[in-house]
Design a protein around this motif. Structure first.
Motif, PDB file in Angstrom:
ATOM      1  N   GLU A   1       0.825  -1.196   0.000  1.00  0.00           N
ATOM      2  CA  GLU A   1       0.000   0.000   0.000  1.00  0.00           C
ATOM      3  C   GLU A   1       0.867   1.257   0.000  1.00  0.00           C
ATOM      4  O   GLU A   1       0.611   2.204  -0.752  1.00  0.00           O
ATOM      5  CB  GLU A   1      -0.927  -0.023   1.215  1.00  0.00           C
ATOM      6  N   ARG A   2       1.899   1.262   0.828  1.00  0.00           N
ATOM      7  CA  ARG A   2       2.791   2.412   0.867  1.00  0.00           C
ATOM      8  C   ARG A   2       3.412   2.661  -0.499  1.00  0.00           C
ATOM      9  O   ARG A   2       3.523   3.793  -0.960  1.00  0.00           O
ATOM     10  CB  ARG A   2       3.895   2.188   1.902  1.00  0.00           C
ATOM     11  N   PHE A   3       3.828   1.575  -1.146  1.00  0.00           N
ATOM     12  CA  PHE A   3       4.435   1.718  -2.466  1.00  0.00           C
ATOM     13  C   PHE A   3       3.451   2.351  -3.442  1.00  0.00           C
ATOM     14  O   PHE A   3       3.810   3.271  -4.193  1.00  0.00           O
ATOM     15  CB  PHE A   3       4.872   0.340  -2.981  1.00  0.00           C
ATOM     16  N   ASP A   4       2.223   1.894  -3.422  1.00  0.00           N
ATOM     17  CA  ASP A   4       1.224   2.436  -4.342  1.00  0.00           C
ATOM     18  C   ASP A   4       0.949   3.909  -4.067  1.00  0.00           C
ATOM     19  O   ASP A   4       0.729   4.685  -4.995  1.00  0.00           O
ATOM     20  CB  ASP A   4      -0.069   1.633  -4.234  1.00  0.00           C
ATOM     21  N   ILE A   5       0.981   4.291  -2.809  1.00  0.00           N
ATOM     22  CA  ILE A   5       0.693   5.692  -2.496  1.00  0.00           C
ATOM     23  C   ILE A   5       1.776   6.604  -3.064  1.00  0.00           C
ATOM     24  O   ILE A   5       1.480   7.602  -3.729  1.00  0.00           O
ATOM     25  CB  ILE A   5       0.562   5.879  -0.964  1.00  0.00           C
ATOM     26  N   GLY A   6       3.026   6.249  -2.824  1.00  0.00           N
ATOM     27  CA  GLY A   6       4.107   7.061  -3.385  1.00  0.00           C
ATOM     28  C   GLY A   6       4.044   7.108  -4.894  1.00  0.00           C
ATOM     29  O   GLY A   6       4.265   8.158  -5.517  1.00  0.00           O
ATOM     30  N   LEU A   7       3.723   5.961  -5.476  1.00  0.00           N
ATOM     31  CA  LEU A   7       3.593   5.899  -6.928  1.00  0.00           C
ATOM     32  C   LEU A   7       2.486   6.823  -7.423  1.00  0.00           C
ATOM     33  O   LEU A   7       2.647   7.540  -8.426  1.00  0.00           O
ATOM     34  CB  LEU A   7       3.299   4.452  -7.327  1.00  0.00           C
ATOM     35  N   GLU A   8       1.408   6.834  -6.682  1.00  0.00           N
ATOM     36  CA  GLU A   8       0.268   7.675  -7.090  1.00  0.00           C
ATOM     37  C   GLU A   8       0.625   9.164  -7.006  1.00  0.00           C
ATOM     38  O   GLU A   8       0.204   9.956  -7.856  1.00  0.00           O
ATOM     39  CB  GLU A   8      -0.929   7.362  -6.185  1.00  0.00           C
ATOM     40  N   ILE A   9       1.403   9.511  -6.005  1.00  0.00           N
ATOM     41  CA  ILE A   9       1.818  10.914  -5.891  1.00  0.00           C
ATOM     42  C   ILE A   9       2.588  11.332  -7.143  1.00  0.00           C
ATOM     43  O   ILE A   9       2.329  12.392  -7.736  1.00  0.00           O
ATOM     44  CB  ILE A   9       2.679  11.121  -4.630  1.00  0.00           C
ATOM     45  N   ILE A  10       3.512  10.483  -7.558  1.00  0.00           N
ATOM     46  CA  ILE A  10       4.296  10.797  -8.752  1.00  0.00           C
ATOM     47  C   ILE A  10       3.394  10.852  -9.985  1.00  0.00           C
ATOM     48  O   ILE A  10       3.498  11.778 -10.812  1.00  0.00           O
ATOM     49  CB  ILE A  10       5.411   9.746  -8.946  1.00  0.00           C
TER      50      ILE A  10
END
Lengths: 270, 270
Positions: free
Chosen positions: A235-244
């Motif tokens: 989930e953390r990975f997806d959140i950072g990815l979404e920010i980018i």
DNA sequence: ATATCTTAATGAACACCGTTCTCCCGGTGA
DNA sequence: TCACCGGGAGAACGGTGTTCATTAAGATAT
């Protein structure tokens, strides 16, 4: 070591100045020929078992039952070997056909599978971080990624940075994951042969530590503690990815009004 | 430890996951004060001169004109020394008082000064990448950064990731800068004592290489070649930073309409 | 079949590395 | 004055990447 017979007078040990002749002991059980591929394979085996610190030429040679110097007929140097391992990470990495309407999903898929590959070998992110994909074998992958960004309509300056940005994000995220994993392993498995992750216990300790901080000095850290040591790395990975991705989307010519319909949270990765 | 940063909040007690240091520095030095500080200082001198590969305990000892074993009375281990160097990077790092109206500019300033510090010592990004700022001395900085994000109005899940995201971006960007610099140095200075950067020549070679790629296979790489090997790293850094900032801004409750007035390109234009 | 050439693997060696151990010197407290 | 003890010195241990001359084995040519 063949002739240690008791009855016969034993030969004296060879004098130091005469060269000792091995007398053809222990040779050649018809082994498969050594190849670059086999060396890389053995290196991965050692890496997964002992980590990057334990990955030495001698260990790789031992893994193959071969002399250290034999490796240098196939790889040139240890740096060379590491680069081969880095390159091999992308073997069979399928790059998407750029589709302007699905570019965000395509980037998501690229990033997630990249992370998956990085996680498939211990300390692989550290190796990846130390290399740059501008080699002959890897350039097609870079091209395909840039194609996704550019055909999506991103300005050239943005597209050129986007590749670096998400690649760095993937590597950095997995590298940090590995650091926590190592720390947890050192925490639980004290010198024991098998260092079990023991992640829940360590997460608890971190939670307690954050909770023990003076509230007036660390209000935000305390408030976010649960999210920072979250057990769901996916989930953390997806959140950072979404920010980018949202940041990139904001440079689309037709994105006068915030994120488009595709920029919501990812539908939960598996 | 005697002179902690005055302006920053007090350091919390050491976290349980960071290894306990002997910390036996308390005796008033009568003669030559070989201190932990002097060891770290010498380590930086060696690092700047020889790079991370050349940074060995023996070299540090030689720099101080001292026996190797003498170092271990002050630093405990090489990993310990590296951690001290990592921590020292943030000495005197002034964190801003969070101002919701200027949060983007504050993050920009944080990132740029962070990059500047990383660039102030050779291979420093590699050291930074291998560490995590969750130690007693560095937690105040993390807190201050999270404060900027949270008081700006970002949702907690986003703010928690934002810290990691931009820290990883800074480290990763500078690390890549260093890799190019090293490559250029190896390119020009062949074994000579002074390896001059020789960056323009190498940039030209890369341009030529990209230009020599088959146009039908690498259209986007060729189109972006000039931007990828751009000689202005500052500009590239700002662009990536802006992408992240825009992504973060998109999570602001009142950002229904794209980027705000502060999210434009960095002032430095091409 | 014999002699030659080629290839790959060997084991020893070199120059380092991080770390630890013992020893010894010199300043300090009693 | 004297025992103490902390900090530095030096050697040693086991490990590292890499290079070197030598050898075993296979293929080729005569």
């Amino acid at each position: 070591m063949t002739d240690a017979a008791a009855g016969t007078p034993a030969s004296p040990p060879p004098s130091p100045w005469e060269r000792e002749r091995p007398a053809r002991v222990h040779v050649a059980p018809a082994r498969t020929p050594l190849s670059r591929e086999r060396v890389v394979e053995a290196a991965f085996a050692v890496l997964d078992r002992q980590g990057l610190e334990g990955l030495s030429m001698r260990q790789v040679a031992a893994e193959l039952g071969v002399a250290v110097s034999a490796l240098y007929a196939h790889v040139g140097s240890k740096d060379d070997l590491l680069e081969l391992m880095y390159t091999r990470l992308y073997d069979g990495f399928e790059m998407p056909e750029p589709d302007p309407r699905r570019w965000q999903e395509q980037v998501r898929e690229y990033a997630r599978s990249g992370r998956r590959r990085l996680l498939s070998h211990r300390d692989m992110a550290r190796i990846s971080m130390a290399h740059v994909p501008f080699t002959a074998e890897l350039l097609p992958h870079v091209e395909a990624l840039l194609a996704v960004f550019r055909t999506a309509g991103l300005p050239d300056r943005i597209a050129a940075e986007a590749g670096d940005l998400i690649s760095t994000y993937i590597d950095g995220f997995v590298l940090e994951e590995g650091m926590w994993r190592d720390r947890a392993a050192r925490h639980g498995g004290d010198g024991s042969s098998l260092a079990r992750p023991d992640w829940p216990e360590m997460a608890d300790e971190m939670q307690n530590y954050f909770a023990s901080l003076p509230p007036e000095d660390f209000p935000h850290l305390r408030a976010l503690a649960g999210l920072i040591v979250s057990d769901s790395s996916d989930e953390r990975f997806d959140i950072g990815l979404e920010i980018i991705l949202r940041g990139l989307a904001s440079y689309l010519p037709d994105s006068a009004a915030g994120p488009d319909q595709d920029a919501g949270r990812a539908p939960d990765a598996t």
